[in-house]
Design a protein around this motif. Structure first.
Motif, mmCIF file in Angstrom:
data_model
loop_
_atom_site.group_PDB
_atom_site.id
_atom_site.type_symbol
_atom_site.label_atom_id
_atom_site.label_comp_id
_atom_site.label_asym_id
_atom_site.label_seq_id
_atom_site.Cartn_x
_atom_site.Cartn_y
_atom_site.Cartn_z
ATOM 1 N N LEU A 184 42.362 20.518 -8.595
ATOM 2 C CA LEU A 184 42.775 21.714 -7.878
ATOM 3 C C LEU A 184 43.713 21.314 -6.747
ATOM 4 N N SER A 185 44.666 22.177 -6.423
ATOM 5 C CA SER A 185 45.605 21.928 -5.327
ATOM 6 C C SER A 185 45.380 22.951 -4.233
ATOM 7 N N ASP A 186 45.517 22.503 -2.967
ATOM 8 C CA ASP A 186 45.356 23.436 -1.860
ATOM 9 C C ASP A 186 46.706 23.942 -1.378
ATOM 10 N N ASP A 187 46.706 24.704 -0.287
ATOM 11 C CA ASP A 187 47.933 25.307 0.252
ATOM 12 C C ASP A 187 48.950 24.275 0.726
ATOM 13 N N LYS A 188 48.496 23.058 1.038
ATOM 14 C CA LYS A 188 49.384 22.014 1.549
ATOM 15 C C LYS A 188 49.741 21.008 0.461
ATOM 16 N N ASP A 189 49.559 21.388 -0.789
ATOM 17 C CA ASP A 189 49.854 20.569 -1.966
ATOM 18 C C ASP A 189 49.035 19.284 -2.054
ATOM 19 N N ARG A 190 47.883 19.264 -1.391
ATOM 20 C CA ARG A 190 46.960 18.144 -1.565
ATOM 21 C C ARG A 190 46.127 18.445 -2.802
ATOM 22 N N GLN A 191 45.721 17.406 -3.516
ATOM 23 C CA GLN A 191 44.951 17.608 -4.738
ATOM 24 C C GLN A 191 43.516 17.150 -4.545
ATOM 25 N N LEU A 192 42.605 17.901 -5.135
ATOM 26 C CA LEU A 192 41.193 17.582 -5.143
ATOM 27 C C LEU A 192 40.819 17.335 -6.599
ATOM 28 N N ILE A 193 40.261 16.165 -6.878
ATOM 29 C CA ILE A 193 39.889 15.792 -8.242
ATOM 30 C C ILE A 193 38.379 15.593 -8.271
ATOM 31 N N VAL A 194 37.702 16.355 -9.126
ATOM 32 C CA VAL A 194 36.241 16.342 -9.183
ATOM 33 C C VAL A 194 35.782 16.112 -10.612
ATOM 34 N N ASP A 195 34.781 15.257 -10.771
ATOM 35 C CA ASP A 195 34.161 15.044 -12.072
ATOM 36 C C ASP A 195 33.356 16.297 -12.418
ATOM 37 N N PRO A 196 33.639 16.956 -13.542
ATOM 38 C CA PRO A 196 32.951 18.212 -13.847
ATOM 39 C C PRO A 196 31.441 18.063 -14.026
ATOM 40 N N GLU A 197 30.970 16.885 -14.376
ATOM 41 C CA GLU A 197 29.532 16.677 -14.541
ATOM 42 C C GLU A 197 28.799 16.659 -13.203
ATOM 43 N N SER A 198 29.511 16.425 -12.096
ATOM 44 C CA SER A 198 28.871 16.366 -10.790
ATOM 45 C C SER A 198 28.899 17.709 -10.057
ATOM 46 N N ILE A 199 29.497 18.738 -10.664
ATOM 47 C CA ILE A 199 29.596 20.044 -10.015
ATOM 48 C C ILE A 199 28.278 20.802 -10.173
ATOM 49 N N ALA A 200 27.722 21.222 -9.027
ATOM 50 C CA ALA A 200 26.510 22.044 -9.045
ATOM 51 C C ALA A 200 26.881 23.519 -9.118
ATOM 52 N N TYR A 201 27.886 23.928 -8.355
ATOM 53 C CA TYR A 201 28.357 25.314 -8.367
ATOM 54 C C TYR A 201 29.752 25.388 -7.780
ATOM 55 N N ILE A 202 30.436 26.493 -8.057
ATOM 56 C CA ILE A 202 31.759 26.758 -7.491
ATOM 57 C C ILE A 202 31.751 28.199 -6.990
ATOM 58 N N GLU A 203 32.118 28.366 -5.725
ATOM 59 C CA GLU A 203 32.196 29.695 -5.124
ATOM 60 C C GLU A 203 33.671 30.037 -4.907
ATOM 61 N N LEU A 204 34.095 31.168 -5.465
ATOM 62 C CA LEU A 204 35.468 31.644 -5.320
ATOM 63 C C LEU A 204 35.440 32.892 -4.444
ATOM 64 N N ASP A 205 36.095 32.828 -3.297
ATOM 65 C CA ASP A 205 36.056 33.945 -2.356
ATOM 66 C C ASP A 205 37.471 34.379 -2.000
ATOM 67 N N PRO A 206 37.993 35.397 -2.687
ATOM 68 C CA PRO A 206 39.365 35.833 -2.426
ATOM 69 C C PRO A 206 39.535 36.528 -1.082
ATOM 70 N N ALA A 207 38.466 37.075 -0.522
ATOM 71 C CA ALA A 207 38.574 37.840 0.718
ATOM 72 C C ALA A 207 38.415 36.973 1.953
ATOM 73 N N LYS A 208 37.855 35.799 1.801
ATOM 74 C CA LYS A 208 37.583 34.960 2.963
ATOM 75 C C LYS A 208 38.878 34.343 3.469
ATOM 76 N N GLU A 209 39.121 34.550 4.731
ATOM 77 C CA GLU A 209 40.325 34.011 5.347
ATOM 78 C C GLU A 209 39.899 32.943 6.340
ATOM 79 N N GLN A 210 40.625 31.845 6.394
ATOM 80 C CA GLN A 210 40.295 30.754 7.290
ATOM 81 C C GLN A 210 40.455 31.212 8.734
ATOM 82 N N ARG A 211 39.471 30.850 9.573
ATOM 83 C CA ARG A 211 39.543 31.237 10.976
ATOM 84 C C ARG A 211 40.645 30.463 11.672
ATOM 85 N N ARG A 212 41.394 31.159 12.474
ATOM 86 C CA ARG A 212 42.455 30.532 13.244
ATOM 87 C C ARG A 212 41.950 30.292 14.653
#
Length: 75
Positions: free
Chosen positions: A41-69
């Motif tokens: 997966l890539s973030d807003d700053k074009d950094r990549q996150l690489i995760v082994d799918p066997e180690s994933i417990a859960y994934i939360e997708l939150d389209p409404a959550k905005e990062q606090r400034r």
């Protein structure tokens, strides 16, 4: 959109902000788990996150959550 990934046997979570849609992220997750290949997966700053799918417990997708400034805005 904010993505939070829980990792098996770890108390910490991985969190990143991305402009990708929920559908695009779900497709990547489905593809990685079906093919047993790393989830990339890539973030807003074009950094990549690489995760082994066997180690994933859960994934939360939150389209409404905005990062606090933090800081002072001067006009």
């Amino acid at each position: 959109m904010q993505i939070t990934i829980g990792i098996k046997h770890s108390q910490r979570e991985l969190t990143l902000e991305t402009t990708e849609t929920i559908e695009a992220v779900r497709a990547k997750v489905d593809e990685a788990t079906a093919a047993e290949t790393p989830l990339v997966l890539s973030d807003d700053k074009d950094r990549q996150l690489i995760v082994d799918p066997e180690s994933i417990a859960y994934i939360e997708l939150d389209p409404a959550k905005e990062q606090r400034r933090v800081g002072i805005g001067l006009a």
